[in-house]
Design a protein around this motif. Structure first.
Motif, short mmCIF file in Angstrom:
data_model
loop_
_atom_site.label_atom_id
_atom_site.label_comp_id
_atom_site.label_asym_id
_atom_site.label_seq_id
_atom_site.Cartn_x
_atom_site.Cartn_y
_atom_site.Cartn_z
N ASN A 1 -4.52 -22.03 16.23
CA ASN A 1 -5.61 -22.99 16.09
C ASN A 1 -6.91 -22.30 15.64
OD1 ASN A 1 -6.19 -25.62 16.12
ND2 ASN A 1 -6.52 -25.81 18.33
N LYS A 2 -6.74 -21.37 14.72
CA LYS A 2 -7.86 -20.50 14.34
C LYS A 2 -8.15 -20.60 12.85
CE LYS A 2 -8.65 -15.46 14.58
NZ LYS A 2 -7.97 -14.20 14.94
N TYR A 3 -7.12 -20.94 12.08
CA TYR A 3 -7.26 -20.94 10.62
C TYR A 3 -7.13 -22.35 10.06
CZ TYR A 3 -6.19 -16.00 11.46
OH TYR A 3 -6.19 -14.71 11.93
N SER A 4 -7.68 -22.53 8.85
CA SER A 4 -7.52 -23.81 8.17
C SER A 4 -6.10 -23.88 7.58
CB SER A 4 -8.54 -23.93 7.05
OG SER A 4 -8.23 -23.00 6.01
N LYS A 5 -5.73 -25.06 7.14
CA LYS A 5 -4.39 -25.25 6.56
C LYS A 5 -4.17 -24.33 5.37
CE LYS A 5 -2.99 -29.90 7.81
NZ LYS A 5 -2.82 -31.27 7.36
N GLN A 6 -5.21 -24.24 4.53
CA GLN A 6 -5.09 -23.40 3.32
C GLN A 6 -4.92 -21.94 3.71
OE1 GLN A 6 -7.42 -25.74 3.78
NE2 GLN A 6 -6.87 -27.23 2.18
N GLU A 7 -5.72 -21.51 4.69
CA GLU A 7 -5.63 -20.10 5.13
C GLU A 7 -4.25 -19.80 5.70
OE1 GLU A 7 -9.99 -18.64 6.63
OE2 GLU A 7 -9.10 -20.32 7.73
N ILE A 8 -3.74 -20.75 6.47
CA ILE A 8 -2.41 -20.57 7.07
C ILE A 8 -1.36 -20.43 5.98
CG2 ILE A 8 -0.61 -21.79 8.39
CD1 ILE A 8 -2.90 -22.90 10.17
N ARG A 9 -1.45 -21.33 5.00
CA ARG A 9 -0.48 -21.30 3.91
C ARG A 9 -0.56 -19.97 3.16
NH1 ARG A 9 2.53 -25.36 1.75
NH2 ARG A 9 2.86 -25.61 3.98
N GLN A 10 -1.79 -19.53 2.86
CA GLN A 10 -1.99 -18.30 2.11
C GLN A 10 -1.46 -17.09 2.88
OE1 GLN A 10 -2.93 -18.50 -1.12
NE2 GLN A 10 -2.16 -16.38 -1.01
N LYS A 11 -1.76 -17.04 4.16
CA LYS A 11 -1.31 -15.91 4.99
C LYS A 11 0.21 -15.85 5.03
CE LYS A 11 -5.04 -15.02 8.30
NZ LYS A 11 -4.96 -13.56 8.41
N ALA A 12 0.82 -17.04 5.18
CA ALA A 12 2.28 -17.10 5.27
C ALA A 12 2.91 -16.65 3.95
CB ALA A 12 2.72 -18.52 5.62
N LEU A 13 2.33 -17.11 2.83
CA LEU A 13 2.88 -16.73 1.51
C LEU A 13 2.73 -15.22 1.28
CD1 LEU A 13 1.63 -19.75 -0.64
CD2 LEU A 13 4.00 -19.22 -0.04
N ASP A 14 1.56 -14.69 1.67
CA ASP A 14 1.35 -13.24 1.52
C ASP A 14 2.39 -12.46 2.31
OD1 ASP A 14 -0.80 -13.79 -0.05
OD2 ASP A 14 -2.33 -13.37 1.49
N MET A 15 2.62 -12.95 3.53
CA MET A 15 3.58 -12.26 4.41
C MET A 15 5.00 -12.33 3.84
SD MET A 15 2.94 -10.64 7.11
CE MET A 15 4.20 -9.39 6.99
N MET A 16 5.31 -13.49 3.22
CA MET A 16 6.64 -13.65 2.61
C MET A 16 6.82 -12.66 1.47
SD MET A 16 7.06 -17.75 2.66
CE MET A 16 8.63 -17.78 1.86
N LYS A 17 5.72 -12.48 0.74
CA LYS A 17 5.80 -11.51 -0.38
C LYS A 17 6.06 -10.12 0.19
CE LYS A 17 2.79 -13.80 -3.60
NZ LYS A 17 1.36 -13.97 -3.83
N SER A 18 5.39 -9.77 1.29
CA SER A 18 5.54 -8.44 1.88
C SER A 18 6.96 -8.16 2.32
CB SER A 18 4.63 -8.28 3.10
OG SER A 18 3.33 -8.64 2.79
N VAL A 19 7.65 -9.22 2.79
CA VAL A 19 9.03 -8.97 3.28
C VAL A 19 10.08 -9.42 2.25
CG1 VAL A 19 8.38 -9.09 5.72
CG2 VAL A 19 9.11 -11.16 4.55
N HIS A 20 9.61 -9.77 1.06
CA HIS A 20 10.49 -10.08 -0.08
C HIS A 20 11.42 -11.27 0.18
CE1 HIS A 20 8.93 -6.19 -1.19
NE2 HIS A 20 9.57 -5.61 -0.16
N ILE A 21 10.87 -12.38 0.62
CA ILE A 21 11.72 -13.57 0.82
C ILE A 21 11.09 -14.81 0.16
CG2 ILE A 21 13.14 -13.02 2.86
CD1 ILE A 21 10.83 -14.34 4.49
N MET A 22 10.33 -14.58 -0.90
CA MET A 22 9.67 -15.71 -1.58
C MET A 22 10.69 -16.72 -2.13
SD MET A 22 6.52 -16.12 -1.44
CE MET A 22 5.89 -17.04 -2.81
N ASP A 23 11.83 -16.20 -2.56
CA ASP A 23 12.84 -17.10 -3.17
C ASP A 23 13.46 -18.05 -2.14
OD1 ASP A 23 12.34 -15.89 -5.54
OD2 ASP A 23 14.09 -14.53 -5.46
#
Lengths: 225, 506
Positions: free
Chosen positions: A114-136
């Motif tokens: 309950n700390k970040y906005s929806k956009q921030e949450i989405r961006q953080k999650a996508l960044d993290m997905m890139k880091s662990v290579h599961i974007m597909d």
């Protein structure tokens, strides 16, 4: 600087009238930014030790300090918040939320904060997905992923909140050796790039080579540190 | 969509089978509850409509000396206290703002005397027939014969009482100036064939608190049926007011005109025990029977000769219809206060108190229906609670893991509540809609009955369960209660799940 400090920790289980001493007088310090392993045979007390450090279980005696906080006197809600904000968990059986897709699973702890906005949450999650290579696999449900992919999602979920420490209980136990090695390498990379402290348990001496330090535990006692 | 709701919705979809079973129970439960509420509501409104409009009015006014409230269906046989000066009271009653119209009448318990020697008991209603029909919306259907004409003396026998007379006396009642129609007669009557006796007059004996008073021989003018609830209201036969007064011992001005000679007066006061005294010139013994009659009439002994004028009118009940949109209970209190204030010797009794046992049977049926609905309600709660608890236990690893990564107990609680709420909204809502459609279907079918218990249950001759906004609201409230109560224990279980449970299960 120690991120975790355990002093004289004992943990007893009662099986009827029999007392099982799962942990005996454990004194331990985990340094910030380390990549440490807890090694020992099955039943040695590795998981119990990780549970106590992760505020999942309470010790019978002794004191636990995480990031300077004495956790013994904390309420259930405070412990939950401590886990959410300071600790990341990676489980042997991945433990993803089956009804959420990959992206939603990674976003889940951020929503709880309950700390970040929806956009921030989405961006953080996508960044993290890139880091662990599961974007597909972004829109896939856990049941549609392989074991290795699931563990990557679990790693991403554990790291997305930027915790002080990530605890991993036998993270490669349910994976084949090749995938296990890839996962450990990934964890190691993240430890280096994000400076996140990792503490994982294993009974496989093969994967010890990835660890900066190891703690050997046997019959609930630390043999070597 | 909030994450709790998203997880709840997807969880339900993931466990389709289990969700469907719980949903089906909810659907069935709310369906039965909707029908039950509709029947209860129909019973209430139907009884009110049919009894108020066709039999009792909204309330009745009786003497303030009247103790028993069940004035229209007393099981005790007590006569009502007379209202001796209706003509004087009428303008004062009509002055009460909430009262729309009134009808004075006589209601009482009588014996039907017959050759068998075993008197049959029934209720008798004495009315001015024209005013009665106008007041109660022409509530009578003539089966045979005709209605009473103005100032005509006689009785209108209900079909129900005609059957009852036949069961007790083996004689079939037919109105005067008509003949027995074998073809139209019921089978049980036909069986008697040529030996069947017909009756065109009936002897009624009015009953008072001091036992029997007077008996009258009345011509049967017509056989009638009440438009609604005939099986129940048919306990009453209708006579002209003069016959009723005579039967109950309420004297009229015409009675005053009878002047007895000294000899006859002495005869009236003689003892029937000593028959010899009838042939004696002295006739000075006090007659016990006469004393009895005097006692019976003690209720109206205070009537002065001048008050015996017929125009002043002796009745024992006044039916009252209230103006529209008036709250009955409040109005009764107001009227009673007003009556006391103005020293009017009357009291107001609500229609449901006045009809006594009919109302009590209706209450009993209503209570039974309510208990049935409650039973369904409890069974639904137990089944849903059990199924949800089992589902919770199966989800320990998932919930424990959620707790481990930082989910608070409140989140788990909301998630569970969202799951049951979604289920009840979809399936319970479907149950309420299905129930409402079924109720409309029942109304269209117009199922009718002549069975008295079913007539009470139906609230009339036709089964017409009714759903209004309040009843639908009640269904929604009951459904919400089911959801809340059936979720308490599973939520308690879920809240107790710790991250360690998940690890240990693993």
């Amino acid at each position: 600087m120690a991120i975790v400090e355990l002093k004289n920790i004992n943990k007893d289980y009662y099986l009827g009238k029999t007392v099982v001493h799962a942990l005996k007088n454990i004194n331990l310090k985990i340094e910030k930014g380390s990549f440490s392993a807890i090694v020992g045979p099955s039943g040695s007390g590795k998981t119990t030790l990780l549970n106590v450090i992760g505020c999942i279980d309470k010790s019978s005696s002794g004191s636990v300090q995480i990031h300077g906080n004495q956790i013994d006197s904390l309420t259930d809600n405070q412990l939950t918040e401590l886990r959410l904000f300071n600790i990341g968990f990676i489980f042997q059986s991945f433990h993803l939320i089956p009804v959420l897709n990959v992206l939603e699973n990674i976003e889940f702890p951020l929503l709880l904060m309950n700390k970040y906005s929806k956009q921030e949450i989405r961006q953080k999650a996508l960044d993290m997905m890139k880091s662990v290579h599961i974007m597909d696999q972004k829109d896939h449900r856990p049941s549609e992923l392989s074991g290795g992919q699931r563990q990557r999602v679990a790693i991403a979920r554990a790291l997305v909140t930027d915790p002080e420490i990530v605890l991993a209980d036998e993270p490669t136990a349910n994976l084949d050796s090749e995938t296990g090695a890839i996962i450990l390498k990934l964890m190691k990379d993240l430890n280096k790039t994000r400076k996140t402290t990792f503490l994982f348990s294993t009974h496989d001496p093969e994967i010890l080579k990835y660890a900066d330090s190891s703690i050997t535990i046997r019959d609930g006692q630390i043999n070597a540190n | 969509m909030p994450i709790e709701l998203k997880i709840a919705w997807r969880n339900l979809y993931r466990h389709k089978g289990k969700s469907f079973v719980i949903g089906l129970i909810l659907c069935l439960g709310s369906f039965i509850m909707t029908i039950g509420n509709g029947v209860i509501n129909g019973l209430d409104t139907g009884l009110q409509k049919n009894i108020v409009n066709n039999f009792s009015g909204d309330l009745v006014l009786v003497s303030d000396k009247q103790i028993e409230k069940t004035v229209l269906a007393s099981m005790t046989g007590h006569t009502l206290k007379p209202i001796t000066n209706f003509t004087e009271l009428k303008p004062q009653i009509l002055n009460i703002p909430s009262i729309d119209k009134i009808l004075p009448a006589g209601a009482g318990y009588v014996w039907v005397l017959n050759e068998n020697g075993n008197p049959l008991d029934q209720y008798l209603l004495g009315v001015d027939i024209e005013s009665y029909l106008e007041f109660f919306n022409n509530n009578l259907i003539v089966e045979k014969g005709s209605l009473l004409k103005k100032n005509q003396r006689g009785v209108l026998v209900s079909t129900r009482m005609r059957d009852w007379y036949f069961d007790f006396t083996d004689s079939w009642t037919v109105p005067i100036n008509t003949s027995f129609d074998q073809e139209k007669a019921p089978e049980k009557v036909k069986k008697n064939g040529s030996s069947l006796q017909t009756k065109k007059s009936i002897v009624y004996m009015g009953l008072s608190s001091k036992n029997a008073s007077l008996d009258i021989l009345t011509d049967v003018i017509g056989i009638v049926k009440f438009k609604e609830l005939n099986s129940i209201l048919g306990f009453y036969c209708i006579v002209d007011m003069s016959s009723f007064r005579e039967c109950m011992g309420y004297f009229e001005s015409s009675d005053e005109a009878v002047h007895l000679s000294t000899k006859n007066q002495n005869l009236m006061t003689s003892s029937l025990d000593s028959i010899d005294t009838l042939f004696n010139d002295s006739f000075d013994t006090v007659n016990e029977s006469t004393t009895k009659i005097k006692n019976d009439l003690s209720d109206i002994k205070h009537i002065k000769t001048s008050q015996l004028d017929k125009k002043l009118g002796t009745y024992n009940i006044i039916f009252v219809k209230l103006k529209k949109d008036v709250n009955l209970n409040k109005t009764i209190t107001q009227i009673n206060n007003l009556l006391k204030e103005k020293n009017i010797p009357l009291q107001a009794i609500s229609w449901n108190d006045a009809i006594g046992m009919f109302g009590q049977i209706a209450m009993l049926m209503k209570g039974s229906l309510f208990l049935f609905v409650l039973f369904i309600f409890i069974v639904a709660i137990i089944i849903i609670m059990n199924t949800l608890s089992m589902a919770t236990m199966e989800r320990i690893p998932e919930i424990g893991m959620m707790r481990a990564i930082g989910t608070k107990k409140r989140f788990i609680q909301t998630m569970f509540l969202a799951e049951t709420s979604l289920l009840s909204f979809v399936f319970g809502g479907a149950g309420i809609i299905l129930g409402s459609i079924t109720i409309i279907g029942f109304k269209l079918l117009k199922l009718s009955t002549s069975h008295e218990m079913l007539q009470i249950l139906y609230g009339g001759d036709t089964f017409s369960p009714t759903l209004d906004f309040i009843s639908v609201g009640l269904c929604v409230l009951q459904l919400s209660l089911i959801v809340c109560l059936s979720s308490i224990y599973p939520i308690y279980l879920a809240r107790k799940i710790t991250p360690l449970d998940s690890v240990l299960r693993n």
